[in-house]
Scaffold this motif. Structure first.
Motif, PDB file in Angstrom:
ATOM      1  N   LEU A 186      47.600  35.087  41.399  1.00  0.00           N
ATOM      2  CA  LEU A 186      46.192  35.072  41.700  1.00  0.00           C
ATOM      3  C   LEU A 186      45.583  33.615  42.177  1.00  0.00           C
ATOM      4  CD1 LEU A 186      43.702  36.773  41.452  1.00  0.00           C
ATOM      5  CD2 LEU A 186      43.257  35.852  39.089  1.00  0.00           C
ATOM      6  N   ARG A 187      45.027  33.774  43.452  1.00  0.00           N
ATOM      7  CA  ARG A 187      44.734  32.336  43.880  1.00  0.00           C
ATOM      8  C   ARG A 187      43.022  32.625  44.262  1.00  0.00           C
ATOM      9  NH1 ARG A 187      48.738  31.162  42.530  1.00  0.00           N
ATOM     10  NH2 ARG A 187      50.552  31.040  43.925  1.00  0.00           N
ATOM     11  N   GLN A 188      42.591  34.133  44.123  1.00  0.00           N
ATOM     12  CA  GLN A 188      41.087  33.971  44.481  1.00  0.00           C
ATOM     13  C   GLN A 188      40.590  35.148  43.377  1.00  0.00           C
ATOM     14  OE1 GLN A 188      39.817  33.682  48.896  1.00  0.00           O
ATOM     15  NE2 GLN A 188      41.661  34.791  48.921  1.00  0.00           N
ATOM     16  N   TRP A 189      39.274  35.171  43.006  1.00  0.00           N
ATOM     17  CA  TRP A 189      38.763  36.004  42.222  1.00  0.00           C
ATOM     18  C   TRP A 189      37.320  36.269  42.694  1.00  0.00           C
ATOM     19  CZ3 TRP A 189      40.715  31.514  41.001  1.00  0.00           C
ATOM     20  CH2 TRP A 189      40.097  30.645  40.470  1.00  0.00           C
ATOM     21  N   VAL A 190      36.671  37.016  41.840  1.00  0.00           N
ATOM     22  CA  VAL A 190      35.251  37.365  42.242  1.00  0.00           C
ATOM     23  C   VAL A 190      34.369  36.156  42.810  1.00  0.00           C
ATOM     24  CG1 VAL A 190      34.218  37.525  40.118  1.00  0.00           C
ATOM     25  CG2 VAL A 190      33.334  38.977  41.854  1.00  0.00           C
ATOM     26  N   GLU A 191      34.449  35.232  41.913  1.00  0.00           N
ATOM     27  CA  GLU A 191      33.635  33.977  42.005  1.00  0.00           C
ATOM     28  C   GLU A 191      34.003  33.179  43.533  1.00  0.00           C
ATOM     29  OE1 GLU A 191      33.360  31.757  38.759  1.00  0.00           O
ATOM     30  OE2 GLU A 191      32.507  33.079  37.721  1.00  0.00           O
ATOM     31  N   THR A 192      35.237  33.363  44.079  1.00  0.00           N
ATOM     32  CA  THR A 192      35.687  32.788  44.905  1.00  0.00           C
ATOM     33  C   THR A 192      36.112  33.732  46.212  1.00  0.00           C
ATOM     34  OG1 THR A 192      38.041  32.601  44.388  1.00  0.00           O
ATOM     35  CG2 THR A 192      36.669  30.833  43.929  1.00  0.00           C
ATOM     36  N   ASP A 193      36.061  34.843  45.914  1.00  0.00           N
ATOM     37  CA  ASP A 193      36.372  35.866  47.085  1.00  0.00           C
ATOM     38  C   ASP A 193      35.398  36.866  47.402  1.00  0.00           C
ATOM     39  OD1 ASP A 193      38.699  37.000  48.676  1.00  0.00           O
ATOM     40  OD2 ASP A 193      38.511  38.578  47.461  1.00  0.00           O
TER      41      ASP A 193
END
Length: 139
Positions: free
Chosen positions: A120-127
């Motif tokens: 996991l490198r990105q999630w809702v806050e960054t993606d």
């Protein structure tokens, strides 16, 4: 229903999973191939009253997230027993030795999400990207 940007599968009620599974594991309905998933495996699961997974297992690369949505049971990881019920979530690292049993009354229903550990490198806050366009619905 499939489109370039989405796909939909109607799996039906969890109570039907025991009879509709098309794999050697009764009560387990895999979604990866049905939805064309490219970054995870997801399964819908129903374990009948008194049922259990008759073996321990680990993974080579994937961690698992178990989301319990109905019934009661027990989850065992590395010798520790965890009581599970609707609303319980359990994350297990690839090396965790796990098994599960339904010691409640009625079916134990749960969703398992499997993904490569550490990917996991990105999630809702960054993606996530909020679009500047009004939401409309056809009536």
């Amino acid at each position: 229903m499939n489109n370039i940007n989405f796909s939909v599968v109607e799996a039906g009620p969890f109570s039907s999973l025991m009879s509709m599974s098309k794999v050697p594991i009764p009560g387990k309905y895999f979604l990866k191939d049905r939805l064309g998933l490219t970054g995870m495996e997801v399964s819908l699961n129903q374990l009948p009253q008194g049922g259990s997974i008759p073996f321990y297992h680990t993974h080579r690369e994937n961690e698992e997230l178990y989301l319990f949505i109905g019934g009661r049971g027990q989850f065992q990881v590395d010798g520790q027993i965890i009581d599970v019920k609707e609303g319980t979530t359990v994350r297990v690292a690839p090396e965790g030795e796990r098994t599960l049993r339904n010691n409640g009354t009625g079916d134990l229903s749960f969703i398992v999400i499997q993904v490569q550990a550490g990917s996991l490198r990105q999630w809702v806050e960054t993606d996530g990207v909020i679009l500047d366009k009004p939401v409309t619905w056809q009536e």
